[in-house]
Design a protein around this motif. Structure first.
Motif, mmCIF file in Angstrom:
data_model
loop_
_atom_site.group_PDB
_atom_site.id
_atom_site.type_symbol
_atom_site.label_atom_id
_atom_site.label_comp_id
_atom_site.label_asym_id
_atom_site.label_seq_id
_atom_site.Cartn_x
_atom_site.Cartn_y
_atom_site.Cartn_z
ATOM 1 N N PHE A 180 -0.930 -1.408 -1.868
ATOM 2 C CA PHE A 180 -1.015 -1.230 -0.424
ATOM 3 C C PHE A 180 -1.703 -2.403 0.261
ATOM 4 O O PHE A 180 -1.624 -2.542 1.483
ATOM 5 N N TYR B 283 11.701 0.918 3.484
ATOM 6 C CA TYR B 283 11.468 -0.265 2.682
ATOM 7 C C TYR B 283 12.484 -1.360 2.974
ATOM 8 O O TYR B 283 13.616 -1.082 3.376
ATOM 9 N N LEU C 228 16.034 5.405 -8.520
ATOM 10 C CA LEU C 228 14.967 4.408 -8.610
ATOM 11 C C LEU C 228 13.660 5.127 -8.929
ATOM 12 O O LEU C 228 13.323 6.115 -8.300
ATOM 13 N N PHE D 35 21.845 6.361 -1.831
ATOM 14 C CA PHE D 35 20.610 6.995 -2.272
ATOM 15 C C PHE D 35 19.918 7.669 -1.099
ATOM 16 O O PHE D 35 19.715 7.057 -0.050
ATOM 17 N N LYS E 226 17.555 6.610 9.113
ATOM 18 C CA LYS E 226 16.320 7.303 8.776
ATOM 19 C C LYS E 226 16.020 8.377 9.821
ATOM 20 O O LYS E 226 16.405 8.255 10.982
ATOM 21 N N THR F 216 12.628 10.324 11.256
ATOM 22 C CA THR F 216 11.166 10.426 11.254
ATOM 23 C C THR F 216 10.745 11.612 12.115
ATOM 24 O O THR F 216 10.233 12.601 11.616
ATOM 25 N N SER G 41 9.926 10.356 2.114
ATOM 26 C CA SER G 41 8.673 9.629 2.186
ATOM 27 C C SER G 41 7.506 10.573 1.945
ATOM 28 O O SER G 41 7.434 11.642 2.554
ATOM 29 N N ARG H 70 2.379 -3.717 2.151
ATOM 30 C CA ARG H 70 2.678 -2.877 0.995
ATOM 31 C C ARG H 70 3.857 -3.419 0.198
ATOM 32 O O ARG H 70 4.876 -3.806 0.769
ATOM 33 N N ALA I 225 0.717 10.405 0.838
ATOM 34 C CA ALA I 225 0.313 9.376 -0.128
ATOM 35 C C ALA I 225 0.839 8.018 0.300
ATOM 36 O O ALA I 225 1.517 7.337 -0.467
ATOM 37 N N GLY I 226 0.561 7.675 1.518
ATOM 38 C CA GLY I 226 0.875 6.328 1.974
ATOM 39 C C GLY I 226 2.341 6.030 2.188
ATOM 40 O O GLY I 226 2.747 4.874 2.196
ATOM 41 N N ASN I 227 3.145 7.074 2.360
ATOM 42 C CA ASN I 227 4.565 6.875 2.667
ATOM 43 C C ASN I 227 5.364 6.230 1.549
ATOM 44 O O ASN I 227 6.356 5.542 1.809
ATOM 45 N N LYS I 228 4.960 6.470 0.309
ATOM 46 C CA LYS I 228 5.805 6.010 -0.797
ATOM 47 C C LYS I 228 7.112 6.792 -0.783
ATOM 48 O O LYS I 228 7.150 7.962 -0.433
ATOM 49 N N LEU I 229 8.182 6.132 -1.176
ATOM 50 C CA LEU I 229 9.493 6.790 -1.203
ATOM 51 C C LEU I 229 9.797 7.345 -2.595
ATOM 52 O O LEU I 229 9.557 6.691 -3.609
ATOM 53 N N THR I 230 10.352 8.535 -2.605
ATOM 54 C CA THR I 230 10.911 9.123 -3.811
ATOM 55 C C THR I 230 12.413 9.203 -3.614
ATOM 56 O O THR I 230 12.884 9.721 -2.595
ATOM 57 N N PHE I 231 13.178 8.708 -4.595
ATOM 58 C CA PHE I 231 14.619 8.592 -4.460
ATOM 59 C C PHE I 231 15.341 9.670 -5.258
ATOM 60 O O PHE I 231 14.879 10.114 -6.318
ATOM 61 N N GLY I 232 16.499 10.037 -4.748
ATOM 62 C CA GLY I 232 17.407 10.850 -5.529
ATOM 63 C C GLY I 232 18.132 10.004 -6.554
ATOM 64 O O GLY I 232 17.967 8.785 -6.605
ATOM 65 N N PHE J 258 15.459 9.270 4.424
ATOM 66 C CA PHE J 258 16.194 8.013 4.487
ATOM 67 C C PHE J 258 17.480 8.117 3.661
ATOM 68 O O PHE J 258 17.538 8.831 2.663
ATOM 69 N N TYR K 298 10.204 -1.032 -8.531
ATOM 70 C CA TYR K 298 10.994 0.093 -9.013
ATOM 71 C C TYR K 298 11.927 -0.398 -10.114
ATOM 72 O O TYR K 298 12.310 -1.564 -10.138
ATOM 73 N N TYR L 196 9.657 12.346 6.234
ATOM 74 C CA TYR L 196 10.504 11.277 6.717
ATOM 75 C C TYR L 196 11.624 11.149 5.692
ATOM 76 O O TYR L 196 11.367 11.163 4.487
ATOM 77 N N TYR M 19 6.101 -2.894 -3.732
ATOM 78 C CA TYR M 19 6.442 -1.905 -4.757
ATOM 79 C C TYR M 19 7.352 -2.537 -5.808
ATOM 80 O O TYR M 19 8.133 -3.434 -5.503
#
Lengths: 114, 112
Positions: B50, B101, B43, A90, A49, A51, A94, B31, A98-105, A34, B35, A32, B33
């Motif tokens: 969760f 989010y 970030l 940004f 986004k 998906t 997703s 959930r 792992a629960g759809n945590k976001l990793t950002f650039g 964003f 950051y 996913y 978070y």
């Protein structure tokens, strides 16, 4: 683990010109994806986004992005820049494993010249 | 009122002090978070939760702790603040379905 690379920490465009912000990702599962925008002294706001389904995604304020699986890219474009587009953008992926945590650039700051 | 509210908006504190940043939400999301944002680094995830009984470390949890007091409240503490914790901190929430989010407006923390 997911990762996101945004090419260019700063981009300068003239008002009315094309805005192109590049984002490449790595993901072990179908991602996913964003794009968020951050205006000065504000939090992040979702622009658009991806998906599933159509790979060309339209967002707010005239922005759109295309998911290209073969290139692992999700570049953001806007045909004609407006002064109000000056902000930091940004890209995020997703982690669906792992629960759809976001990793950002690292973000790309856009400057719009009159 | 904002969907995700962070307090304080700005804070200056001294090295070695304990400080708490608070986050509350009206989205009804399970959930939450924390950051931190640093120029050029984007970030980075500090902690996430969760649900009320679930707390997990993110990629940069050292020097931080969290408490999930209720579904709607998630606080971040710096037990002994140091200057390299000077940053912009964001709280965010999400639903389980992964639609992205919702962010608070951020807390700008300066440690002197």
């Amino acid at each position: 683990a997911q990762s996101v690379t945004q090419l260019g920490s700063h981009v300068s465009v003239s008002e009315g010109a094309l805005v192109l912000l590049r984002c490449n990702y790595s993901s072990s599962v179908p991602p996913y994806l964003f794009w968020y925008v951050q205006y000065p002294n504000q939090g992040l706001q979702l622009l658009l986004k991806y998906t599933t389904g159509a790979t060309l995604v339209k967002g707010i304020n005239g922005f759109e992005a295309e998911f290209k699986k073969s290139e692992t890219s999700f570049h953001l474009t806007k045909p004609s820049a407006h002064m109000s587009d000056a902000a930091e953008y940004f890209c995020a992926v997703s982690d669906r494993a792992a629960g759809n945590k976001l990793t950002f650039g690292g973000g790309t700051r856009v400057l719009v010249k009159p | 009122d904002a969907d995700v509210t962070q307090t304080p908006r700005n804070r200056i504190t001294k090295t070695g002090k304990r400080i708490m940043l608070e986050c509350s939400q009206t989205k009804g999301h399970d959930r939450m978070y924390w950051y931190r944002q640093d120029p050029g680094l984007g970030l980075r995830l500090i902690y996430y939760s969760f649900d009320v009984k679930d707390i997990n470390k993110g990629e940069i949890s050292d020097g931080y702790s969290v408490s999930r007091q209720a579904q709607a409240k998630f606080s971040l503490s710096l037990e002994s603040a140091i200057p390299n914790q000077t940053a912009l901190y964001f709280c965010a929430t999400s639903a389980r379905t992964g639609g992205g989010y919702t962010f608070g407006s951020g807390t700008r923390l300066t440690v002197v």
